[in-house]
Design a protein around this motif. Structure first.
Motif, PDB file in Angstrom:
ATOM      1  N   GLY A 156     -28.651  33.670 -35.706  1.00  0.00           N
ATOM      2  CA  GLY A 156     -29.160  34.843 -34.996  1.00  0.00           C
ATOM      3  C   GLY A 156     -28.101  35.808 -34.514  1.00  0.00           C
ATOM      4  O   GLY A 156     -28.353  36.652 -33.647  1.00  0.00           O
ATOM      5  N   ASN A 174     -26.695  34.464 -40.058  1.00  0.00           N
ATOM      6  CA  ASN A 174     -28.129  34.723 -40.133  1.00  0.00           C
ATOM      7  C   ASN A 174     -28.916  33.598 -39.475  1.00  0.00           C
ATOM      8  O   ASN A 174     -29.826  33.839 -38.670  1.00  0.00           O
ATOM      9  N   SER A 175     -28.563  32.366 -39.806  1.00  0.00           N
ATOM     10  CA  SER A 175     -29.260  31.214 -39.227  1.00  0.00           C
ATOM     11  C   SER A 175     -29.059  31.137 -37.723  1.00  0.00           C
ATOM     12  O   SER A 175     -29.963  30.728 -36.992  1.00  0.00           O
ATOM     13  N   GLN A 210     -23.777  33.048 -30.312  1.00  0.00           N
ATOM     14  CA  GLN A 210     -24.800  34.092 -30.213  1.00  0.00           C
ATOM     15  C   GLN A 210     -24.938  34.592 -28.776  1.00  0.00           C
ATOM     16  O   GLN A 210     -24.950  35.797 -28.521  1.00  0.00           O
ATOM     17  N   TYR A 266     -32.430  41.506 -40.985  1.00  0.00           N
ATOM     18  CA  TYR A 266     -31.873  42.232 -39.844  1.00  0.00           C
ATOM     19  C   TYR A 266     -31.431  43.609 -40.336  1.00  0.00           C
ATOM     20  O   TYR A 266     -31.611  43.947 -41.517  1.00  0.00           O
ATOM     21  N   THR A 316     -33.503  35.657 -42.592  1.00  0.00           N
ATOM     22  CA  THR A 316     -34.258  36.602 -41.774  1.00  0.00           C
ATOM     23  C   THR A 316     -33.696  38.006 -41.990  1.00  0.00           C
ATOM     24  O   THR A 316     -32.482  38.190 -42.058  1.00  0.00           O
ATOM     25  N   GLU A 370     -28.709  39.633 -34.075  1.00  0.00           N
ATOM     26  CA  GLU A 370     -29.468  40.106 -32.918  1.00  0.00           C
ATOM     27  C   GLU A 370     -28.542  40.642 -31.830  1.00  0.00           C
ATOM     28  O   GLU A 370     -28.970  41.433 -30.979  1.00  0.00           O
ATOM     29  N   ASN A 374     -28.853  40.237 -43.818  1.00  0.00           N
ATOM     30  CA  ASN A 374     -28.294  40.742 -42.559  1.00  0.00           C
ATOM     31  C   ASN A 374     -28.335  42.254 -42.469  1.00  0.00           C
ATOM     32  O   ASN A 374     -28.324  42.812 -41.364  1.00  0.00           O
TER      33      ASN A 374
END
Length: 342
Positions: A215, A212-213, A193, A291, A289, A218, A279
């Motif tokens: 991040g 996803n886990s 990441q 995104y 999460t 981002e 995602n």
């Protein structure tokens, strides 16, 4: 000697015997940050191992990153008996034993169904190799899920990878992306990441749920859902530990692992579809999460390139590497997995 002393000695011996009868296992797991398979399936299973297996057993479970052990060292850890059971990350451990890549060459497993068929066909061959060379019995294998491409610059297909640095899991993928003028960069999952955010790499390959886990969305803009591999992982047990068990206890342990592995196969497929939604900002996302990555449609031409890569590049390159340390490697693969392709 007084009755009180005799009774105390008898109680002490009984307690020692009871403790000796309890199986104590040290288990090295997947990285804590790798996603829901580790969090929702693997760790709870081993933390409640006695319940799941029916064995009188206690387990000390540690994720590999928490333990501070490189995930590339899985087979060495098992061989030396530092841990009794290890959750083997196939791509990373293949650096010590290339036969593991035969489960999951680029272009081999286009679906979960194909992956299950091919891993079943090659399982005994790999197990025999690990037993003879790494003091390890292979208990089961499972997929983290289709490995797709996440990029910081917007990409529309494989041709856009030219000149980019791409985090890869193994040499098979590194060879594949090199064919498009990209540079494959091996890198531990936990470092990716930040590497994407800082421009150390422009793209990275993993499953949507793990991304996803971790991040990754981002630090990226686009996901190209072109499945290169299924990321086959597995569970190995130190042979000394295995051979110390009674036949009854071996059956209980193997049966529990079989149930866990079957559960992960189903869960991995469920997570893949859901993580793609998460995602890319689909409100139907359930487990991750949200995104807002761009989901780039996969061209038929790119699908064909991945399929052709098996015989054109990944199989011959891997076979040469594997045969160098195991002369029967390619012929064993052709007799098992290869027979499934005819």
């Amino acid at each position: 000697m007084s009755r009180r002393i005799l009774f105390g000695l008898a109680a002490s011996v009984a307690m020692t015997c009871a403790q000796a009868d309890t199986l104590s296992l040290k288990v090295l797991g997947q990285p804590a940050g790798s996603g829901l398979i580790q969090q929702q399936k693997e760790q709870p299973f081993f933390e409640n191992f006695a319940k799941h297996s029916g064995l009188d057993a206690t387990v000390q479970y540690l994720p590999v990153d928490v333990a501070g052990i490189p995930d590339t060292d899985a087979l060495r850890v098992l061989q030396g008996g530092l841990f009794d059971i290890v959750s083997i990350r196939g791509s990373q451990a293949s650096r010590d034993e290339p036969i593991l890549l035969g489960f999951d060459l680029v272009g081999l497993n286009a679906s979960f169904e194909e992956g299950k068929r091919h891993t079943d066909a090659f399982f005994d061959t790999v197990d025999q190799r690990l037993q003879s060379n790494f003091n390890t019995k292979l208990l089961g294998v499972w997929p983290a899920g289709p490995q797709v491409i996440f990029c910081k610059p917007e990409v529309t297909g494989l041709k856009d990878l030219a000149g980019l640095k791409i985090r890869v899991g193994d040499q098979s993928v590194a060879n594949f992306v090199a064919g498009f003028g990209a540079t494959g960069v091996p890198m531990p999952f936990g470092e990716v990441q930040q590497a994407l955010a800082r421009g150390v790499v422009e793209c990275a390959i993993t499953g949507p749920a793990s991304a996803n886990s971790g991040g990754w969305p981002e630090a990226t803009t686009t996901v190209l859902p072109l499945a290169l591999q299924l990321a086959i992982n597995g569970y190995g047990i130190n042979l000394k530990t295995w051979n110390s068990l009674s036949d009854e206890d071996k059956a209980k342990l193997q049966g529990a692992i079989d149930t866990l592995v079957a559960d992960i196969w189903s869960y991995s497929e469920e997570l893949y579809e859901d993580a793609l939604r998460c995602n890319t900002g689909d409100a139907a996302c359930q487990h991750g999460t949200l995104y807002k990555l761009k989901l780039q449609p996969v061209a038929d031409a790119d699908l064909a390139i991945v399929k052709e890569a098996l015989t054109a590049k990944s199989l011959p390159v891997w076979a040469e590497q594997c045969n160098a340390v195991n002369p029967s490697c390619e012929s064993d693969w052709n007799a098992t997995v290869g027979a499934q392709l005819k």
